[in-house]
Design a protein around this motif. Structure first.
Motif, PDB file in Angstrom:
ATOM      1  N   ALA A   1      72.028  77.332  12.759  1.00  0.00           N
ATOM      2  CA  ALA A   1      73.124  77.946  12.008  1.00  0.00           C
ATOM      3  C   ALA A   1      74.455  77.266  12.314  1.00  0.00           C
ATOM      4  O   ALA A   1      75.335  77.181  11.444  1.00  0.00           O
ATOM      5  N   ASN A   2      74.608  76.778  13.531  1.00  0.00           N
ATOM      6  CA  ASN A   2      75.864  76.149  13.951  1.00  0.00           C
ATOM      7  C   ASN A   2      75.929  74.654  13.659  1.00  0.00           C
ATOM      8  O   ASN A   2      76.960  74.023  13.905  1.00  0.00           O
ATOM      9  N   SER A   3      74.831  74.089  13.160  1.00  0.00           N
ATOM     10  CA  SER A   3      74.752  72.644  12.979  1.00  0.00           C
ATOM     11  C   SER A   3      75.272  72.210  11.612  1.00  0.00           C
ATOM     12  O   SER A   3      75.181  72.939  10.627  1.00  0.00           O
ATOM     13  N   GLU A   4      75.778  70.986  11.569  1.00  0.00           N
ATOM     14  CA  GLU A   4      76.158  70.374  10.300  1.00  0.00           C
ATOM     15  C   GLU A   4      74.888  69.990   9.540  1.00  0.00           C
ATOM     16  O   GLU A   4      73.815  69.855  10.131  1.00  0.00           O
ATOM     17  N   PRO A   5      74.986  69.809   8.225  1.00  0.00           N
ATOM     18  CA  PRO A   5      73.778  69.611   7.402  1.00  0.00           C
ATOM     19  C   PRO A   5      72.833  68.522   7.892  1.00  0.00           C
ATOM     20  O   PRO A   5      71.618  68.728   7.945  1.00  0.00           O
ATOM     21  N   ALA A   6      73.344  67.373   8.255  1.00  0.00           N
ATOM     22  CA  ALA A   6      72.474  66.271   8.678  1.00  0.00           C
ATOM     23  C   ALA A   6      71.733  66.620   9.963  1.00  0.00           C
ATOM     24  O   ALA A   6      70.528  66.356  10.099  1.00  0.00           O
ATOM     25  N   GLN A   7      72.433  67.214  10.932  1.00  0.00           N
ATOM     26  CA  GLN A   7      71.785  67.608  12.179  1.00  0.00           C
ATOM     27  C   GLN A   7      70.779  68.724  11.937  1.00  0.00           C
ATOM     28  O   GLN A   7      69.698  68.741  12.535  1.00  0.00           O
ATOM     29  N   LYS A   8      71.128  69.654  11.061  1.00  0.00           N
ATOM     30  CA  LYS A   8      70.227  70.760  10.751  1.00  0.00           C
ATOM     31  C   LYS A   8      68.895  70.227  10.191  1.00  0.00           C
ATOM     32  O   LYS A   8      67.825  70.654  10.606  1.00  0.00           O
ATOM     33  N   ARG A   9      68.995  69.272   9.246  1.00  0.00           N
ATOM     34  CA  ARG A   9      67.778  68.689   8.676  1.00  0.00           C
ATOM     35  C   ARG A   9      66.974  67.977   9.750  1.00  0.00           C
ATOM     36  O   ARG A   9      65.748  68.083   9.795  1.00  0.00           O
ATOM     37  N   ARG A  10      67.666  67.237  10.612  1.00  0.00           N
ATOM     38  CA  ARG A  10      66.964  66.494  11.652  1.00  0.00           C
ATOM     39  C   ARG A  10      66.223  67.441  12.593  1.00  0.00           C
ATOM     40  O   ARG A  10      65.068  67.190  12.971  1.00  0.00           O
ATOM     41  N   LEU A  11      66.856  68.542  12.988  1.00  0.00           N
ATOM     42  CA  LEU A  11      66.209  69.508  13.881  1.00  0.00           C
ATOM     43  C   LEU A  11      64.980  70.134  13.224  1.00  0.00           C
ATOM     44  O   LEU A  11      63.932  70.289  13.861  1.00  0.00           O
ATOM     45  N   MET A  12      65.096  70.492  11.943  1.00  0.00           N
ATOM     46  CA  MET A  12      63.967  71.110  11.258  1.00  0.00           C
ATOM     47  C   MET A  12      62.841  70.117  11.018  1.00  0.00           C
ATOM     48  O   MET A  12      61.656  70.442  11.160  1.00  0.00           O
ATOM     49  N   VAL A  13      63.175  68.894  10.661  1.00  0.00           N
ATOM     50  CA  VAL A  13      62.139  67.878  10.440  1.00  0.00           C
ATOM     51  C   VAL A  13      61.443  67.541  11.751  1.00  0.00           C
ATOM     52  O   VAL A  13      60.216  67.366  11.791  1.00  0.00           O
ATOM     53  N   ASP A  14      62.195  67.461  12.843  1.00  0.00           N
ATOM     54  CA  ASP A  14      61.581  67.199  14.150  1.00  0.00           C
ATOM     55  C   ASP A  14      60.601  68.310  14.512  1.00  0.00           C
ATOM     56  O   ASP A  14      59.496  68.042  15.016  1.00  0.00           O
ATOM     57  N   LEU A  15      60.992  69.561  14.291  1.00  0.00           N
ATOM     58  CA  LEU A  15      60.089  70.678  14.555  1.00  0.00           C
ATOM     59  C   LEU A  15      58.844  70.582  13.676  1.00  0.00           C
ATOM     60  O   LEU A  15      57.710  70.756  14.151  1.00  0.00           O
ATOM     61  N   TYR A  16      59.048  70.296  12.409  1.00  0.00           N
ATOM     62  CA  TYR A  16      57.936  70.175  11.465  1.00  0.00           C
ATOM     63  C   TYR A  16      56.958  69.088  11.920  1.00  0.00           C
ATOM     64  O   TYR A  16      55.736  69.278  11.887  1.00  0.00           O
ATOM     65  N   LYS A  17      57.484  67.963  12.351  1.00  0.00           N
ATOM     66  CA  LYS A  17      56.624  66.875  12.815  1.00  0.00           C
ATOM     67  C   LYS A  17      55.797  67.299  14.026  1.00  0.00           C
ATOM     68  O   LYS A  17      54.596  67.000  14.124  1.00  0.00           O
ATOM     69  N   ARG A  18      56.422  67.997  14.980  1.00  0.00           N
ATOM     70  CA  ARG A  18      55.691  68.438  16.173  1.00  0.00           C
ATOM     71  C   ARG A  18      54.568  69.400  15.800  1.00  0.00           C
ATOM     72  O   ARG A  18      53.461  69.306  16.336  1.00  0.00           O
ATOM     73  N   VAL A  19      54.871  70.292  14.895  1.00  0.00           N
ATOM     74  CA  VAL A  19      53.853  71.253  14.480  1.00  0.00           C
ATOM     75  C   VAL A  19      52.712  70.549  13.752  1.00  0.00           C
ATOM     76  O   VAL A  19      51.541  70.736  14.069  1.00  0.00           O
ATOM     77  N   MET A  20      53.049  69.733  12.765  1.00  0.00           N
ATOM     78  CA  MET A  20      51.995  69.094  11.967  1.00  0.00           C
ATOM     79  C   MET A  20      51.174  68.126  12.804  1.00  0.00           C
ATOM     80  O   MET A  20      49.948  68.063  12.656  1.00  0.00           O
ATOM     81  N   ASP A  21      51.812  67.368  13.683  1.00  0.00           N
ATOM     82  CA  ASP A  21      51.057  66.460  14.552  1.00  0.00           C
ATOM     83  C   ASP A  21      50.099  67.232  15.447  1.00  0.00           C
ATOM     84  O   ASP A  21      49.014  66.756  15.782  1.00  0.00           O
ATOM     85  N   GLY A  22      50.495  68.456  15.826  1.00  0.00           N
ATOM     86  CA  GLY A  22      49.677  69.241  16.733  1.00  0.00           C
ATOM     87  C   GLY A  22      48.534  69.976  16.081  1.00  0.00           C
ATOM     88  O   GLY A  22      47.505  70.244  16.732  1.00  0.00           O
ATOM     89  N   VAL A  23      48.658  70.322  14.805  1.00  0.00           N
ATOM     90  CA  VAL A  23      47.629  71.158  14.170  1.00  0.00           C
ATOM     91  C   VAL A  23      46.798  70.431  13.124  1.00  0.00           C
ATOM     92  O   VAL A  23      45.742  70.930  12.713  1.00  0.00           O
ATOM     93  N   ALA A  24      47.233  69.262  12.668  1.00  0.00           N
ATOM     94  CA  ALA A  24      46.589  68.611  11.525  1.00  0.00           C
ATOM     95  C   ALA A  24      45.122  68.281  11.768  1.00  0.00           C
ATOM     96  O   ALA A  24      44.330  68.245  10.824  1.00  0.00           O
ATOM     97  N   ASP A  25      44.747  68.040  13.014  1.00  0.00           N
ATOM     98  CA  ASP A  25      43.381  67.609  13.297  1.00  0.00           C
ATOM     99  C   ASP A  25      42.535  68.669  14.007  1.00  0.00           C
ATOM    100  O   ASP A  25      41.503  68.350  14.608  1.00  0.00           O
ATOM    101  N   LEU A  26      42.939  69.936  13.921  1.00  0.00           N
ATOM    102  CA  LEU A  26      42.202  71.009  14.604  1.00  0.00           C
ATOM    103  C   LEU A  26      41.083  71.612  13.758  1.00  0.00           C
ATOM    104  O   LEU A  26      40.320  72.440  14.244  1.00  0.00           O
ATOM    105  N   GLY A  27      40.996  71.222  12.495  1.00  0.00           N
ATOM    106  CA  GLY A  27      39.903  71.699  11.648  1.00  0.00           C
ATOM    107  C   GLY A  27      40.242  72.865  10.752  1.00  0.00           C
ATOM    108  O   GLY A  27      39.349  73.414  10.089  1.00  0.00           O
ATOM    109  N   TYR A  28      41.508  73.255  10.711  1.00  0.00           N
ATOM    110  CA  TYR A  28      41.916  74.351   9.837  1.00  0.00           C
ATOM    111  C   TYR A  28      42.418  73.793   8.503  1.00  0.00           C
ATOM    112  O   TYR A  28      43.210  72.843   8.499  1.00  0.00           O
ATOM    113  N   PRO A  29      42.023  74.376   7.373  1.00  0.00           N
ATOM    114  CA  PRO A  29      42.719  74.042   6.122  1.00  0.00           C
ATOM    115  C   PRO A  29      44.183  74.449   6.266  1.00  0.00           C
ATOM    116  O   PRO A  29      44.480  75.509   6.820  1.00  0.00           O
TER     117      PRO A  29
END
Length: 333
Positions: A267-295
């Motif tokens: 909420a306190n971040s400027e737009p570019a930093q906000k996107r970077r934080l959310m994309v970084d989180l998204y990458k960590r999640v997807m890298d961690g779950v993509a190969d576990l066998g769940y659709p």
């Protein structure tokens, strides 16, 4: 949606065993394999005009962000009154069916999902409700229980875990809420899968706790339900209102406290930093779950309303990973 004979009352899709048998069967595991966007029905006082405005904004922002044609479903929450301390007053809202009937013609090729509170409806009433949702083209229902002001088991109607089994022939895609930071959620989610849940929709994710949760769940059970991973955009107004902080709260839970800290940072971040934080989180999640066998499917939410900034963030996330085909979701290159 193609309507099936009455004896084949699985929806959205099913096959029959053949002539001489009225017993339905599912031909294969049905997955949503989608990108779902949550749209909250407007207050009744704002009426159909606000609903149409919201749908048209979605089309505009999809086109401008480069994800036109990528949204497969709209997720419509069935809203009920909750705690008195809710930061935004809960006013009467359009019913899910009314809202869907207004926006559906504006969103060609987009299908519907919804949440349905079950505990205030008896079995016949809930059956009729689910029948009406299916007839309107709602392809999946997340069964939801009591609000936080009540205890599990309260309410005179059908418990959501019972609804999973009672209506398994009526609702093909039966969903439940998954909160990876909640104490006892492994056993709770396993029981819901035993009862017939075909997918779990996570609470808004502001940490990668879901990775550890699904890794552990895969070790201890053969269940592989589809997982709708939920990500929410955090605008600056969250600093003043605090709705997202309130939605994910779990007092005394250190994991949730960490998530609330990220919400505040976003909420306190400027737009570019906000996107970077959310994309970084998204990458960590997807890298961690993509190969576990769940659709896997993706669920996006703009809690304070759709905006160009929210869609720019969603588009950058989807550039890293998105559902590709029913056969094989892929990590984006």
């Amino acid at each position: 949606m193609v309507m099936l004979p009455a004896e084949c009352d699985l929806w959205p899709w099913s096959t029959c065993r053949g002539e001489g048998s009225s017993r339905p069967m599912r031909s294969s595991l049905v997955t949503l394999n989608t990108i779902a966007l949550e749209l909250v029905p407007p207050n009744v006082e704002r009426g159909p005009e606000r609903a149409l405005e919201e749908a048209r904004k979605v089309l505009q922002f999809c086109a401008e962000s480069g994800i036109g044609g990528r949204i497969g479903h709209v997720m419509i929450p069935g809203m009920i009154a909750e705690d008195d301390d809710r930061p935004v007053e809960m006013k009467p809202k359009l019913d899910v069916l009314e809202f869907w009937s207004i926006i559906k013609p504006e969103l060609p090729g987009v299908n519907g999902l919804c949440t349905q509170v079950t505990v205030f409806m008896d079995e016949p009433s809930l059956r009729q409700r689910l029948t009406d949702l299916g007839a309107a083209g709602i392809e999946g229902v997340v069964f939801v229980g009591v609000p936080r002001t009540m205890k599990d088991g309260e309410g005179s109607g059908v418990a959501p875990t019972d609804a999973l089994s009672i209506y398994h022939r009526l609702v093909g895609n039966r969903g439940v809420i998954l909160i990876p930071t909640r104490d006892g959620e492994q056993g709770r989610f396993n029981f819901k899968c035993d009862q017939g849940a075909t997918f779990g929709m996570t609470q808004l994710l502001y940490s990668d706790a879901i990775v550890g949760f699904l890794t552990e769940f895969a070790k201890n059970t053969d269940h592989r339900p589809e997982i709708l991973l939920s990500f929410g955009f955090v605008p600056k107004v969250e600093n003043r209102v605090g709705l997202i902080n309130w939605l994910i709260q779990d007092p005394g839970n250190a994991g949730v406290a960490d998530e609330q800290a990220l919400v505040k940072k976003l909420a306190n971040s400027e737009p570019a930093q906000k996107r970077r934080l959310m994309v970084d989180l998204y990458k960590r999640v997807m890298d961690g779950v993509a190969d576990l066998g769940y659709p896997l499917s993706i669920h996006f939410e703009a809690t304070y309303g759709v905006s160009a900034a929210a869609f720019e963030t969603f588009a950058e996330m989807l550039a890293y990973w998105s559902p590709a085909s029913p056969e094989q979701p892929r990590r984006a290159v």
